[in-house]
Enzyme design. Structure first.
Site, PDB file in Angstrom:
ATOM      1  CB  CYS A 227     -29.249  52.656  33.527  1.00 36.60           C
ATOM      2  SG  CYS A 227     -27.979  51.805  34.497  1.00 36.60           S
TER       3      CYS A 227
ATOM      4  CG  ASN B 238     -24.314  47.889  34.010  1.00 38.59           C
ATOM      5  OD1 ASN B 238     -23.424  47.070  33.800  1.00 38.59           O
ATOM      6  ND2 ASN B 238     -25.555  47.507  34.198  1.00 38.59           N
TER       7      ASN B 238
ATOM      8  CB  CYS C  59     -28.520  52.697  40.188  1.00 34.94           C
ATOM      9  SG  CYS C  59     -27.366  53.481  41.340  1.00 34.94           S
ATOM     10  NE  ARG C  60     -31.132  54.952  36.131  1.00 37.29           N
ATOM     11  CZ  ARG C  60     -31.023  55.930  35.244  1.00 37.29           C
ATOM     12  NH1 ARG C  60     -32.114  56.515  34.798  1.00 37.29           N
ATOM     13  NH2 ARG C  60     -29.840  56.319  34.810  1.00 37.29           N
ATOM     14  CB  SER C  61     -29.300  48.645  33.583  1.00 37.27           C
ATOM     15  OG  SER C  61     -27.950  48.925  33.837  1.00 37.27           O
TER      16      SER C  61
ATOM     17  CG  ASP D 163     -29.460  58.763  37.935  1.00 37.53           C
ATOM     18  OD1 ASP D 163     -29.268  57.955  38.862  1.00 37.53           O
ATOM     19  OD2 ASP D 163     -28.539  59.365  37.344  1.00 37.53           O
TER      20      ASP D 163
HETATM   21  P1  4NP Z   1     -27.458  54.252  36.934  1.00 35.70           P
HETATM   22  O1  4NP Z   1     -27.150  55.374  38.022  1.00 35.70           O
HETATM   23  O2  4NP Z   1     -27.379  54.903  35.573  1.00 35.70           O
HETATM   24  O3  4NP Z   1     -28.853  53.841  37.258  1.00 35.70           O
HETATM   25  O4  4NP Z   1     -26.437  53.154  37.129  1.00 35.70           O
HETATM   26  C1  4NP Z   1     -26.016  56.172  38.009  1.00 35.70           C
HETATM   27  C2  4NP Z   1     -24.820  55.686  38.460  1.00 35.70           C
HETATM   28  C3  4NP Z   1     -23.702  56.490  38.509  1.00 35.70           C
HETATM   29  C4  4NP Z   1     -23.801  57.793  38.096  1.00 35.70           C
HETATM   30  C5  4NP Z   1     -24.989  58.288  37.624  1.00 35.70           C
HETATM   31  C6  4NP Z   1     -26.097  57.467  37.585  1.00 35.70           C
HETATM   32  N1  4NP Z   1     -22.670  58.634  38.175  1.00 35.70           N
HETATM   33  O5  4NP Z   1     -22.817  59.826  37.935  1.00 35.70           O
HETATM   34  O6  4NP Z   1     -21.567  58.159  38.496  1.00 35.70           O
END
Ligand code: 4NP
Length: 160
Positions: free
Chosen positions: A9, A12, A14-16, A128
């Site tokens: 993702c 790294n 939340c989703r992955s 996201d």
């Molecule tokens: P992820 O979510 O890609 O599922 O881990 C996010 C985590 C952090 C951010 C964006 C999406 N950020 O903008 O910091």
């Protein structure tokens, strides 16, 4: 040979890592820990060495998935592209990013959206949840569980 799966993702956190925790539990419950290796990474490196987002950890925990041992890292090219048999991205942006790392396009066939394995849900991406409400995290888990169940069935066929 061990099958190696990498979930990708943006951050790294939340989703992955959620996909890693869900799939790892499915793999363990099937007794296939020695046959299938599971990892996750972000296209960005801002959250490297950090634990998963507390909200994601909480919602995953409610469903029996333990994200607490996981630590964020950024995807490494070309190593991650060469090592893994399945590179499964969460959204279109992640997909474009990872494919762009594969300059020779050699690994393109194994770089796919995770939701391409979904059997129940018909969606193009795992959205996201970072700036969303709590139910966004539940939706992420619904999609991931759906896709990971089918992914495990596919890999099991290859292991026979
Ligand atoms: P992820 O979510 O890609 O599922 O881990 C996010 C985590 C952090 C951010 C964006 C999406 N950020 O903008 O910091």
């Amino acid at each position: 040979m061990k099958k190696k799966v990498l979930f990708v993702c943006l951050g790294n956190i939340c989703r992955s890592p959620a996909a890693e925790g869900v799939f790892l539990k499915m793999v363990k419950d099937s007794g296939l820990e020695k046959e299938i290796h599971v990892d996750s990474a972000g296209t960005g490196g801002w959250h490297a060495d950090e634990p998963p987002d507390e909200r994601m950890t909480h919602h995953a925990g409610k469903r029996g998935y333990d994200l607490s041992p996981l630590v964020g890292r950024q995807i490494r090219a070309p190593d991650d592209l060469e090592i893994h048999d399945y590179i499964l991205t969460m959204d279109d942006s992640n997909l474009r990013h990872v494919r762009a790392l594969d300059r020779t396009r050699k690994h393109h066939p194994k770089i796919k959206p995770l939701v391409s394995y979904c059997k129940i849900h018909s969606v193009k991406e795992v959205p996201d949840p970072y700036y969303k409400e709590e139910d966004g995290f539940e939706h992420v888990l619904d999609l991931i569980e759906d896709a990971c169940a089918e992914l495990l069935s596919e890999i099991k066929k290859e292991l026979i």
